[in-house]
Design a protein around this motif. Structure first.
Motif, short mmCIF file in Angstrom:
data_model
loop_
_atom_site.label_atom_id
_atom_site.label_comp_id
_atom_site.label_asym_id
_atom_site.label_seq_id
_atom_site.Cartn_x
_atom_site.Cartn_y
_atom_site.Cartn_z
N UNK A 82 0.85 -1.20 0.00
CA UNK A 82 0.00 0.00 0.00
C UNK A 82 0.89 1.25 0.00
N UNK A 83 1.95 1.20 0.79
CA UNK A 83 2.88 2.34 0.86
C UNK A 83 3.48 2.67 -0.50
N UNK A 84 3.64 1.65 -1.33
CA UNK A 84 4.30 1.88 -2.64
C UNK A 84 3.36 2.42 -3.71
N UNK A 107 4.14 5.76 -5.37
CA UNK A 107 5.34 5.70 -6.22
C UNK A 107 4.98 5.07 -7.56
N UNK A 108 4.11 4.06 -7.51
CA UNK A 108 3.76 3.38 -8.77
C UNK A 108 2.86 4.27 -9.62
N UNK A 109 1.95 5.01 -8.95
CA UNK A 109 1.01 5.82 -9.73
C UNK A 109 1.64 7.12 -10.21
N UNK A 110 2.41 7.77 -9.35
CA UNK A 110 2.93 9.10 -9.71
C UNK A 110 4.37 9.06 -10.22
N UNK A 111 5.00 7.88 -10.14
CA UNK A 111 6.32 7.69 -10.75
C UNK A 111 7.39 8.62 -10.20
N UNK A 112 8.28 9.07 -11.11
CA UNK A 112 9.50 9.77 -10.71
C UNK A 112 9.21 11.07 -9.94
N UNK A 113 8.11 11.74 -10.31
CA UNK A 113 7.81 13.02 -9.64
C UNK A 113 7.67 12.78 -8.13
#
Ligand SMILES: Cc1cc2nc3c(=O)[nH]c(=O)nc-3n(C[C@H](O)[C@H](O)[C@H](O)COP(=O)(O)OP(=O)(O)OC[C@H]3O[C@@H](n4cnc5c(N)ncnc54)[C@H](O)[C@@H]3O)c2cc1C
Length: 470
Positions: free
Chosen positions: A130-132, A135-141
């Motif tokens: 869940x924490x990740x 990061x997976x949805x919004x990527x590098x930003x």
């Protein structure tokens, strides 16, 4: 254009390679008598190699893999099974594996994590998953925004149990930057996890089939020299000499073999020095410039690489191993993993000793003794009883200032490859590129630097012809 480059690590060589490819003439000056910088290696009196660092190539290294292809040396990468293997401290001598099945990403990574029940329980896996999600949805930003937190702070702010750190991320953090999760920026771990989860072969690992100076750096040098460029060893940059307008007039290049220094001129100049050494070279009048001022906060982290040759085989695992030892980071039996170091009967363990801040000043003997104490836990069968494994010899290589210490806040101070000085450019893993402090980062920084110089061609040529006519 003639481009003078100081430093023949992977960044300097990559910059020279791509400049040659674009039709320019790079001249590389390396201070030491060996190519490769942090991938440098030497032969001992028996002809056995020892290295600055145990180096792993990842599937998520597109620029490095492209470089191997362009040089026609892809077969020198020895790819291992798609797995991550961790020692189990509570059961000495045993391993826990994350095996990535042949499925598209991120399914292969998710399956690898879900099917490992030794290290994380279901609650921990779900909380971490869940924490990740951001990061997976919004990527590098999103990953970049997280540079204000250490990895431990990031885990806490996502209510992820501390045990996840103890089980997995102390090992990962030490492998990625030689420091612990309470120090490392969460951007580093999130960048790696993002690549590993988004690319099918991102976390697949390869060993080079021999010593990097010969098997990787030399082919780059051959490419450069075949196109008219030059690479000189034992030629340290001593001083950057300026014109009245603050741009570079010339470089003073020393001679480590004892000859005189020379002053050389070029159309453009590149520092491919490590950041700590570049800081010592910055001319006084540049020191007030923001880009160089910020460098003060980038500092190399200490690390130690230790090699131990044994009288017998300790393991037949053909892979990188995460030791999960308090003193050690990753290690491998190079007699199994690397073709040139192969020995069917005797092991050569190469181990990264990190964090090394409390050990870098200690004697080689102290470091060796402490490593052997850890090995007793990793290989209990070989260090108990009457017929114990014997050490044939060992070698310790210390790097007091290695890659920049990737603590929170570094992303904002890493410089671009272009500088405010019109004819001065930067290459090096610490310069801004998305692969942080790694071989891939170094190669990409060199490529970006070459491209910035090529794009400035007209401006640089114009400036030089004006200077000549005035
Ligand atoms: C122990 C260890 C393990 C590592 N493991 C991995 C790994 O598994 N995977 C990975 O991707 N990366 C790994 N790295 C990181 C990787 O090695 C570096 O990120 C990369 O090699 C840095 O390349 P560079 O060209 O930026 O810098 P460097 O390699 O430091 O090159 C700088 C060069 O400049 C030269 N120089 C210095 N001063 C002068 C001067 N005055 N004049 C001329 N030349 C000068 C130096 O001698 C050197 O050759 C590891 C590093 C270490 C130390």
């Amino acid at each position: 254009m003639r481009v003078a480059i100081a430093g023949a690590g992977l960044a300097g060589l990559s910059c020279a390679k791509y400049l040659s490819q674009a039709g320019h003439t790079p001249i590389v000056y390396e201070a030491r008598n060996v190519l490769g910088g942090k991938v440098a290696a030497w032969k001992d009196e028996d002809g056995d190699w020892y290295e600055t660092g145990l180096h792993i190539f990842f599937g998520a290294y597109p620029n490095m893999l492209q470089l191997f292809q362009e040089l026609g040396i892809e077969e020198r990468l020895q790819w291992k099974s798609h797995s991550m293997i961790f020692n189990q401290p509570e059961e000495p001598g045993t391993y826990s594996r994350f095996d990535f099945p042949d499925l598209p990403a991120p399914l292969n990574g998710v399956t690898a994590i879900l099917s490992n029940n030794d290290m994380l329980n279901w609650y921990e896996k779900i909380a971490f998953g869940i924490g990740l999600i951001p990061a997976m949805l919004r990527g590098q930003e999103y990953v970049e925004e997280c540079d204000n937190q250490s990895w431990t702070e990031w885990l806490r702010s996502h209510n992820i149990p501390e045990r996840v750190n103890d089980e997995v991320f102390i090992a990962m953090s030490k492998a990625l930057n030689f420091i612990n999760p309470d120090e490392i920026s969460s951007t580093v771990l999130l960048t790696a996890l993002n690549r590993f989860l988004q690319e099918k072969n991102g976390s697949k690992m390869a060993f080079l089939d021999g010593a990097p100076p010969e098997r990787l750096c030399q082919p780059i040098v051959d490419y450069i020299t075949n196109k008219g460029g030059e690479v000189h060893l034992n030629k340290p940059l001593r001083e950057i000499n300026l014109k009245d307008d603050g741009s570079i007039k010339s470089l003073t290049i020393g001679n480590a073999e004892g000859g005189d220094s020379v002053e050389i001129e070029a159309d453009a100049y590149v520092s491919a020095l490590p950041v700590d050494l570049l800081k010592l070279m910055i001319p006084k009048s540049w020191k007030g410039l923001e880009v160089f001022r910020k460098l003060e906060n980038l500092r190399g982290v200490p690390v130690i690489n230790i090699h131990i040759w044994f009288d017998r085989k300790l393991t037949d695992i053909d892979h990188l191993l995460f030791s999960r030892s308090p003193l050690l980071s990753v290690y491998a039996d190079m007699s199994v993993t690397c073709k040139e170091y192969e020995d069917p009967n005797r092991s050569m363990l190469e181990l990264v000793f990190a964090p090394a801040k409390d050990w870098i000043g200690k004697s080689d003997q102290d470091i060796f003794d402490a490593t052997i104490d850890e090995l007793r836990k990793l290989f209990p069968d070989h260090f108990t009883g009457t017929d114990q494994a014997k050490v044939r010899k060992y070698k310790v290589v210390k790097t007091p200032l290695s890659v920049y210490k990737a603590i929170p806040g570094c992303q904002a101070i890493r410089p671009s490859q272009e500088t405010p000085i019109t004819n001065f450019f930067l290459a090096g893993d610490y310069t801004m590129q998305r692969y942080l402090a790694s071989m891939e980062g170094a190669v990409l920084s060199g490529k970006l630097c070459a491209s910035a110089i090529d794009k400035s061609k007209e401006r640089l040529e114009q400036k030089n012809s004006q200077a000549q006519s005035s």
